[in-house]
Design an enzyme around this catalytic site. Structure first.
Site, PDB file in Angstrom:
ATOM      1  N   ASN A  88       0.657  -1.256   0.042  1.00  0.00           N
ATOM      2  CA  ASN A  88      -0.147  -0.190   0.101  1.00  0.00           C
ATOM      3  C   ASN A  88       1.059   1.123  -0.133  1.00  0.00           C
ATOM      4  O   ASN A  88       1.487   1.651   1.045  1.00  0.00           O
ATOM      5  CB  ASN A  88      -0.862   0.111   1.093  1.00  0.00           C
ATOM      6  CG  ASN A  88      -1.633   1.279   1.358  1.00  0.00           C
ATOM      7  OD1 ASN A  88      -1.818   2.171   0.446  1.00  0.00           O
ATOM      8  ND2 ASN A  88      -2.377   1.434   2.569  1.00  0.00           N
ATOM      9  N   SER A 120       2.811  -2.152  10.406  1.00  0.00           N
ATOM     10  CA  SER A 120       4.426  -2.098  10.528  1.00  0.00           C
ATOM     11  C   SER A 120       4.972  -3.469  10.157  1.00  0.00           C
ATOM     12  O   SER A 120       5.928  -4.160  10.908  1.00  0.00           O
ATOM     13  CB  SER A 120       4.643  -1.874  12.104  1.00  0.00           C
ATOM     14  OG  SER A 120       4.259  -0.471  12.411  1.00  0.00           O
ATOM     15  N   HIS A 139      -9.736   1.481   4.478  1.00  0.00           N
ATOM     16  CA  HIS A 139      -8.378   1.531   5.103  1.00  0.00           C
ATOM     17  C   HIS A 139      -8.462   2.759   6.327  1.00  0.00           C
ATOM     18  O   HIS A 139      -9.475   3.360   6.248  1.00  0.00           O
ATOM     19  CB  HIS A 139      -7.277   2.134   4.224  1.00  0.00           C
ATOM     20  CG  HIS A 139      -5.919   2.114   4.710  1.00  0.00           C
ATOM     21  ND1 HIS A 139      -5.408   2.952   5.757  1.00  0.00           N
ATOM     22  CD2 HIS A 139      -4.981   1.177   4.776  1.00  0.00           C
ATOM     23  CE1 HIS A 139      -4.195   2.889   5.972  1.00  0.00           C
ATOM     24  NE2 HIS A 139      -3.928   1.713   5.376  1.00  0.00           N
ATOM     25  N   GLY A 148       1.795   2.040  10.608  1.00  0.00           N
ATOM     26  CA  GLY A 148       2.945   3.431  10.672  1.00  0.00           C
ATOM     27  C   GLY A 148       3.608   3.890  11.926  1.00  0.00           C
ATOM     28  O   GLY A 148       4.155   4.700  11.914  1.00  0.00           O
ATOM     29  N   LYS A 160       0.159   4.221  -0.245  1.00  0.00           N
ATOM     30  CA  LYS A 160      -0.590   5.333   0.239  1.00  0.00           C
ATOM     31  C   LYS A 160      -0.313   6.720  -0.799  1.00  0.00           C
ATOM     32  O   LYS A 160      -0.078   6.560  -1.814  1.00  0.00           O
ATOM     33  CB  LYS A 160      -0.120   5.620   1.515  1.00  0.00           C
ATOM     34  CG  LYS A 160      -0.232   4.485   2.376  1.00  0.00           C
ATOM     35  CD  LYS A 160      -0.093   4.481   3.746  1.00  0.00           C
ATOM     36  CE  LYS A 160      -0.022   3.177   4.619  1.00  0.00           C
ATOM     37  NZ  LYS A 160      -0.178   3.449   6.154  1.00  0.00           N
ATOM     38  N   GLU A 168      -6.734   4.794   7.435  1.00  0.00           N
ATOM     39  CA  GLU A 168      -6.526   6.295   7.186  1.00  0.00           C
ATOM     40  C   GLU A 168      -7.639   6.940   6.708  1.00  0.00           C
ATOM     41  O   GLU A 168      -7.941   8.148   6.992  1.00  0.00           O
ATOM     42  CB  GLU A 168      -5.307   6.487   6.358  1.00  0.00           C
ATOM     43  CG  GLU A 168      -4.085   6.280   7.241  1.00  0.00           C
ATOM     44  CD  GLU A 168      -2.925   5.530   6.695  1.00  0.00           C
ATOM     45  OE1 GLU A 168      -2.663   5.644   5.414  1.00  0.00           O
ATOM     46  OE2 GLU A 168      -2.226   4.981   7.244  1.00  0.00           O
ATOM     47  N   GLU A 213      -6.064  -4.618  10.267  1.00  0.00           N
ATOM     48  CA  GLU A 213      -4.757  -3.885  10.379  1.00  0.00           C
ATOM     49  C   GLU A 213      -5.342  -3.023  11.875  1.00  0.00           C
ATOM     50  O   GLU A 213      -5.893  -2.112  11.523  1.00  0.00           O
ATOM     51  CB  GLU A 213      -4.650  -2.719   9.339  1.00  0.00           C
ATOM     52  CG  GLU A 213      -4.218  -3.441   8.118  1.00  0.00           C
ATOM     53  CD  GLU A 213      -3.812  -2.362   7.084  1.00  0.00           C
ATOM     54  OE1 GLU A 213      -2.641  -2.571   6.569  1.00  0.00           O
ATOM     55  OE2 GLU A 213      -4.505  -1.556   6.766  1.00  0.00           O
TER      56      GLU A 213
HETATM   57  P1  PGA Z   1       2.364   0.210   7.586  1.00  0.00           P
HETATM   58  O1  PGA Z   1       0.957   0.501   7.087  1.00  0.00           O
HETATM   59  O2  PGA Z   1       3.091  -0.970   7.049  1.00  0.00           O
HETATM   60  O3  PGA Z   1       3.440   1.275   7.213  1.00  0.00           O
HETATM   61  O4  PGA Z   1       2.272   0.214   9.261  1.00  0.00           O
HETATM   62  C1  PGA Z   1       0.187  -0.473   6.554  1.00  0.00           C
HETATM   63  C2  PGA Z   1      -1.217  -0.246   6.062  1.00  0.00           C
HETATM   64  O5  PGA Z   1      -1.389   0.926   6.427  1.00  0.00           O
HETATM   65  O6  PGA Z   1      -1.674  -0.999   5.376  1.00  0.00           O
END
Ligand code: PGA
Length: 251
Positions: free
Chosen positions: A8, A215, A97, A176, A10, A99, A170
Site C-alpha cells: 500500500n 508495521s 483503510h 505506521g 498510500k 486512514e 490492521e
Molecule cells: P505500515 O502500513 O506497514 O506502514 O504500518 C500498513 C497499512 O496502512 O496498510
C-alpha cells in the site's frame, strides 16, 4: 492458497517513480516468478496506469487502487469511479483503510457502499478492518471487528465467488507506528475475524484471504506469514523500496 503480499503505497510515488520501482522489482527477481505468492501493489491514482502497465509486463503483479467513489459517474468533484480504475488497468481496490476511516471520516456505511459498488462493478475488493488502541484497551476488539465486518459484508454471497474479496486486519495502533502486534495478538484477532466471517458467509469464509497489516517489514514478515489464519500481509512503509518489498515477497 498462495500467500498474498500487498503493497500500500498510500500518497507516495509519481508515475515515473512507480515505473522505477517495478523495473527494480523485475531486476531483483531476474525473470523468476515468486512461487506461492500473489503480489498486489495499491498505487496512488496518478501512478495507477503506469503501475498497471509495468505490472502487466512483469506478469505476476496486480495493480490496485486505494479508494473509489460508489457511483457510476457524475458531479462528484475529485472522485474516481470503478470504471476509471478498471480502464487504468487495475482490477482491485482497497476499502475501509484506517486512514480513510480516521482521517477522511469514512464510516462503516460508507465503507459498505464502496465495497458493494466495487464488487458489483467488476473490481475485486480488499476490505480493511481493525480497532484503535482505545477500543482494544476497553475490551471492544470483538465488537469492533463484528461491526466492521457485518456492515461491510452485507452483500449477496454470490459476489464472494471467483476470489474477488479479501480482508486485511490492521490494528490502527500498529499502522505506521513501528509497533507490530505480537504473534499472539495477530493469531487471536485473525481467529476472531475468521469466526465472524464464517458466521456471515458460511464455509466460503475459509477461501477469503485474510491478511495482516501494521508495521510489517522484511524482518517480521516470515514469522507473521506462518501464523494460523494469516493468508498474507498488507505492507505500507516497508513496501516503498523494491529491495525491502522483494524480501517480504520471499519471506
Ligand atoms: P505500515 O502500513 O506497514 O506502514 O504500518 C500498513 C497499512 O496502512 O496498510
Amino acid at each position: 492458497m498462495d500467500k498474498v503480499i500487498a503493497a500500500n503505497w498510500k500518497m507516495n510515488k509519481t508515475a515515473s517513480e512507480a515505473q522505477g520501482f517495478m523495473a527494480r522489482l523485475k531486476e531483483l527477481f531476474d525473470g523468476a516468478v515468486p512461487e506461492g505468492r500473489e503480489v498486489i501493489v495499491f498505487a496512488p491514482f496518478t501512478a495507477l496506469e503506469a503501475t498497471a502497465r509495468s505490472a502487466g509486463a512483469l506478469g505476476w503483479v496486480q495493480a490496485g487502487a486505494q479508494n473509489l467513489y460508489p457511483a457510476e459517474k457524475g458531479a462528484f468533484t475529485g472522485e474516481i469511479s470503478a470504471d476509471m480504475i478498471r480502464s487504468a488497468g487495475a482490477g482491485i481496490v482497497l476499502t475501509g483503510h484506517s486512514e480513510r476511516r480516521h482521517i477522511m471520516g469514512e464510516d462503516d456505511k460508507t465503507v459498505a457502499s464502496k465495497t458493494l459498488f466495487a464488487l458489483q462493478h467488476g473490481l475485486k475488493v480488499m476490505l480493511c478492518i481493525g480497532e484503535t488502541l482505545e477500543e482494544r484497551e476497553q475490551g471492544l476488539l470483538r465488537n469492533v471487528l463484528e461491526r466492521q465486518l457485518i456492515t461491510a459484508m452485507s452483500f449477496d454471497a454470490g459476489l464472494l465467488s471467483g476470489h474477488s474479496f479479501y480482508v486485511a486486519y490492521e490494528p490502527v495502533w500498529a499502522i505506521g507506528t513501528g509497533r507490530t502486534a505480537t504473534p499472539s495478538d495477530i493469531a487471536g484477532a485473525h481467529a476472531l475475524c475468521r469466526e465472524i466471517m464464517r458466521s456471515i458467509a458460511g464455509d466460503e469464509a475459509f477461501s477469503i484471504p485474510l491478511l495482516y497489516g501494521g508495521s510489517v517489514k522484511a524482518s517480521n514478515a516470515g514469522e507473521i506469514l506462518l501464523l494460523d489464519n494469516v493468508d498474507g500481509v498488507l505492507v505500507g512503509g516497508a513496501s516503498l523500496e523494491a529491495e525491502q518489498f522483494s524480501k517480504i515477497i520471499t519471506a
